[in-house]
Write a protein that holds these residues in place. Sequence first.
Motif, PDB file in Angstrom:
ATOM      1  N   ILE A 121       0.855  -1.185   0.000  1.00  0.00           N
ATOM      2  CA  ILE A 121       0.000   0.000   0.000  1.00  0.00           C
ATOM      3  C   ILE A 121       0.891   1.235   0.000  1.00  0.00           C
ATOM      4  N   VAL A 122       0.655   2.120  -0.958  1.00  0.00           N
ATOM      5  CA  VAL A 122       1.428   3.357  -1.026  1.00  0.00           C
ATOM      6  C   VAL A 122       1.024   4.254   0.131  1.00  0.00           C
ATOM      7  N   LYS A 123       2.000   4.638   0.926  1.00  0.00           N
ATOM      8  CA  LYS A 123       1.737   5.470   2.100  1.00  0.00           C
ATOM      9  C   LYS A 123       1.159   6.809   1.664  1.00  0.00           C
ATOM     10  N   GLN A 124       0.009   7.134   2.174  1.00  0.00           N
ATOM     11  CA  GLN A 124      -0.676   8.369   1.802  1.00  0.00           C
ATOM     12  C   GLN A 124      -0.228   9.492   2.725  1.00  0.00           C
ATOM     13  N   GLU A 125       0.445  10.466   2.132  1.00  0.00           N
ATOM     14  CA  GLU A 125       0.881  11.621   2.909  1.00  0.00           C
ATOM     15  C   GLU A 125      -0.274  12.620   3.012  1.00  0.00           C
ATOM     16  N   GLY A 126      -0.154  13.534   3.926  1.00  0.00           N
ATOM     17  CA  GLY A 126      -1.191  14.549   4.047  1.00  0.00           C
ATOM     18  C   GLY A 126      -1.490  14.844   5.494  1.00  0.00           C
ATOM     19  N   PRO A 127      -2.392  15.776   5.727  1.00  0.00           N
ATOM     20  CA  PRO A 127      -2.710  16.155   7.106  1.00  0.00           C
ATOM     21  C   PRO A 127      -3.368  15.018   7.870  1.00  0.00           C
ATOM     22  N   VAL A 128      -2.990  14.890   9.126  1.00  0.00           N
ATOM     23  CA  VAL A 128      -3.591  13.879   9.980  1.00  0.00           C
ATOM     24  C   VAL A 128      -5.001  14.323  10.340  1.00  0.00           C
ATOM     25  N   GLY A 129      -5.929  13.412  10.316  1.00  0.00           N
ATOM     26  CA  GLY A 129      -7.300  13.758  10.659  1.00  0.00           C
ATOM     27  C   GLY A 129      -8.226  12.606  10.357  1.00  0.00           C
ATOM     28  N   PRO A 130      -9.534  12.833  10.498  1.00  0.00           N
ATOM     29  CA  PRO A 130     -10.508  11.758  10.279  1.00  0.00           C
ATOM     30  C   PRO A 130     -10.426  11.127   8.897  1.00  0.00           C
ATOM     31  N   GLU A 131     -10.178  11.939   7.859  1.00  0.00           N
ATOM     32  CA  GLU A 131     -10.137  11.378   6.504  1.00  0.00           C
ATOM     33  C   GLU A 131      -8.961  10.417   6.343  1.00  0.00           C
ATOM     34  N   TRP A 132      -7.800  10.796   6.871  1.00  0.00           N
ATOM     35  CA  TRP A 132      -6.638   9.910   6.782  1.00  0.00           C
ATOM     36  C   TRP A 132      -6.887   8.625   7.566  1.00  0.00           C
ATOM     37  N   GLY A 133      -7.460   8.757   8.752  1.00  0.00           N
ATOM     38  CA  GLY A 133      -7.762   7.581   9.557  1.00  0.00           C
ATOM     39  C   GLY A 133      -8.752   6.661   8.865  1.00  0.00           C
ATOM     40  N   HIS A 134      -9.757   7.254   8.223  1.00  0.00           N
ATOM     41  CA  HIS A 134     -10.743   6.457   7.488  1.00  0.00           C
ATOM     42  C   HIS A 134     -10.074   5.712   6.337  1.00  0.00           C
ATOM     43  N   TRP A 135      -9.167   6.399   5.629  1.00  0.00           N
ATOM     44  CA  TRP A 135      -8.439   5.756   4.525  1.00  0.00           C
ATOM     45  C   TRP A 135      -7.629   4.564   5.032  1.00  0.00           C
ATOM     46  N   LEU A 136      -6.876   4.750   6.119  1.00  0.00           N
ATOM     47  CA  LEU A 136      -6.044   3.668   6.637  1.00  0.00           C
ATOM     48  C   LEU A 136      -6.893   2.484   7.083  1.00  0.00           C
ATOM     49  N   ARG A 137      -7.948   2.749   7.829  1.00  0.00           N
ATOM     50  CA  ARG A 137      -8.798   1.650   8.302  1.00  0.00           C
ATOM     51  C   ARG A 137      -9.438   0.908   7.137  1.00  0.00           C
ATOM     52  N   GLY A 138      -9.804   1.635   6.087  1.00  0.00           N
ATOM     53  CA  GLY A 138     -10.372   0.985   4.909  1.00  0.00           C
ATOM     54  C   GLY A 138      -9.375   0.051   4.242  1.00  0.00           C
ATOM     55  N   GLN A 139      -8.112   0.485   4.145  1.00  0.00           N
ATOM     56  CA  GLN A 139      -7.073  -0.351   3.554  1.00  0.00           C
ATOM     57  C   GLN A 139      -6.833  -1.606   4.398  1.00  0.00           C
ATOM     58  N   LEU A 140      -6.785  -1.434   5.706  1.00  0.00           N
ATOM     59  CA  LEU A 140      -6.536  -2.572   6.591  1.00  0.00           C
ATOM     60  C   LEU A 140      -7.707  -3.555   6.567  1.00  0.00           C
ATOM     61  N   HIS A 141      -8.916  -3.030   6.560  1.00  0.00           N
ATOM     62  CA  HIS A 141     -10.105  -3.883   6.525  1.00  0.00           C
ATOM     63  C   HIS A 141     -10.122  -4.718   5.249  1.00  0.00           C
ATOM     64  N   ALA A 142      -9.808  -4.079   4.118  1.00  0.00           N
ATOM     65  CA  ALA A 142      -9.793  -4.792   2.838  1.00  0.00           C
ATOM     66  C   ALA A 142      -8.712  -5.868   2.822  1.00  0.00           C
ATOM     67  N   ALA A 143      -7.540  -5.551   3.368  1.00  0.00           N
ATOM     68  CA  ALA A 143      -6.451  -6.533   3.400  1.00  0.00           C
ATOM     69  C   ALA A 143      -6.808  -7.715   4.296  1.00  0.00           C
ATOM     70  N   TYR A 144      -7.387  -7.424   5.447  1.00  0.00           N
ATOM     71  CA  TYR A 144      -7.685  -8.484   6.414  1.00  0.00           C
ATOM     72  C   TYR A 144      -8.783  -9.419   5.910  1.00  0.00           C
ATOM     73  N   TYR A 145      -9.809  -8.845   5.290  1.00  0.00           N
ATOM     74  CA  TYR A 145     -10.923  -9.659   4.817  1.00  0.00           C
ATOM     75  C   TYR A 145     -10.772 -10.074   3.355  1.00  0.00           C
ATOM     76  N   GLU A 146      -9.573  -9.879   2.796  1.00  0.00           N
ATOM     77  CA  GLU A 146      -9.170 -10.441   1.505  1.00  0.00           C
ATOM     78  C   GLU A 146      -9.984  -9.927   0.323  1.00  0.00           C
ATOM     79  N   TYR A 147     -10.482  -8.686   0.403  1.00  0.00           N
ATOM     80  CA  TYR A 147     -11.096  -8.103  -0.789  1.00  0.00           C
ATOM     81  C   TYR A 147     -10.279  -6.909  -1.287  1.00  0.00           C
ATOM     82  N   TRP A 148      -9.066  -6.753  -0.737  1.00  0.00           N
ATOM     83  CA  TRP A 148      -8.186  -5.672  -1.181  1.00  0.00           C
ATOM     84  C   TRP A 148      -7.819  -5.847  -2.647  1.00  0.00           C
ATOM     85  N   ARG A 149      -7.745  -4.737  -3.368  1.00  0.00           N
ATOM     86  CA  ARG A 149      -7.266  -4.734  -4.746  1.00  0.00           C
ATOM     87  C   ARG A 149      -6.189  -3.666  -4.872  1.00  0.00           C
TER      88      ARG A 149
END
Length: 248
Positions: A121-149
Motif C-alpha cells: 500500500i502506497v503510504k498516503q501523505e497529508g494532514p492527519v485527521g478523520p479522513e486519513w484515519g478512514h483511509w487507513l482503516r479501509g485499507q486494513l479492513h480490505a487486506a484483512y478480509y481479503e477483498y483488497w485490490r
Amino acid sequence: MSTDQIRVFLVEDDWAWIGMVREALAADPTYQFLGHLPSRAALDEFLAAHQPDLAIVDLGLSRPGAGLDVGLERFSEAEGLPVIDQISVRCSETVVVALSGYFLSHPYLVWEVMNRGAVPIVKQEGPVGPEWGHWLRGQLHAAYYEYWRPSPAIERLRYGLEAARPAEALPLTPRQLEVARLYADGCSVAQIAACLCIDEDTVRGHIAKIHGRLQVRYSWQMTARIKHHWQEVQEATRHLDGQCPPPP
C-alpha cells in the motif's frame, strides 16, 4: 482469523507515523492496537506473546545503528522485507501490510512484497485527521478480509514490471486453466459451476488448488498471475469464449 476485534501491531521507527496509526485505530472499536516495535530485535517474542491478526510494516525500517531512515540509495540496508519474512515464518496466519512511499521510487519492491504474500500500500501523505484515519482503516479492513485490490499506482508499477518479466508456463491442469480463466474474466463461483457443469464446491476446490500451485495467498494475486499469462490461457481455453460472460 479472529471473529472479534482485529488485533494490529506496527513495525515502525518513525514516532510521527506511530502516533498517526495509533490514533486512526483508536477511533474504531473494530481494531485493537497491540503496540509497536522499532526494529526486529524483539519480534519473535512479540509474535509468540500476541499472535496478531494483522501487521503493518514500514519497508524503510532502518537497521540498528543505520540512522533514522535508510534513504533512497541505501534501500538494501532496510529491515522491512526481512521483517515480513520473519512474520510469515513465525505467524503464517498474520496478514501483513507493507505501508510505504518507496514503491513509487523502487518499483521492484511491489514484486518483493506481493511475492511474500503481503499487501503493498502506497503510504498516503497529508494532514492527519478523520479522513486519513478512514483511509487507513479501509485499507486494513480490505487486506484483512481479503477483498483488497491494488491501487491504480500499484497497478501501474506492477504491469510495468510484468511487461519486462519473462513469463513462465503456468503449472495448471486443463480444468484448472478453465476455472482460472473464467474467474479472471470476472465470473462468480456459481457462473463457473454452471458453465463447466460441475458443482460449486468443486469450483472452490479447484480455486484452492490453483492458489497452491501458483503459491499465492489471495484471489487477486491469482488473477494477476493469470492475466500475466493471458494469451497462453486464452489459447488453451478457446472453447470457453463467450460462454460465461462476466457480470455487468
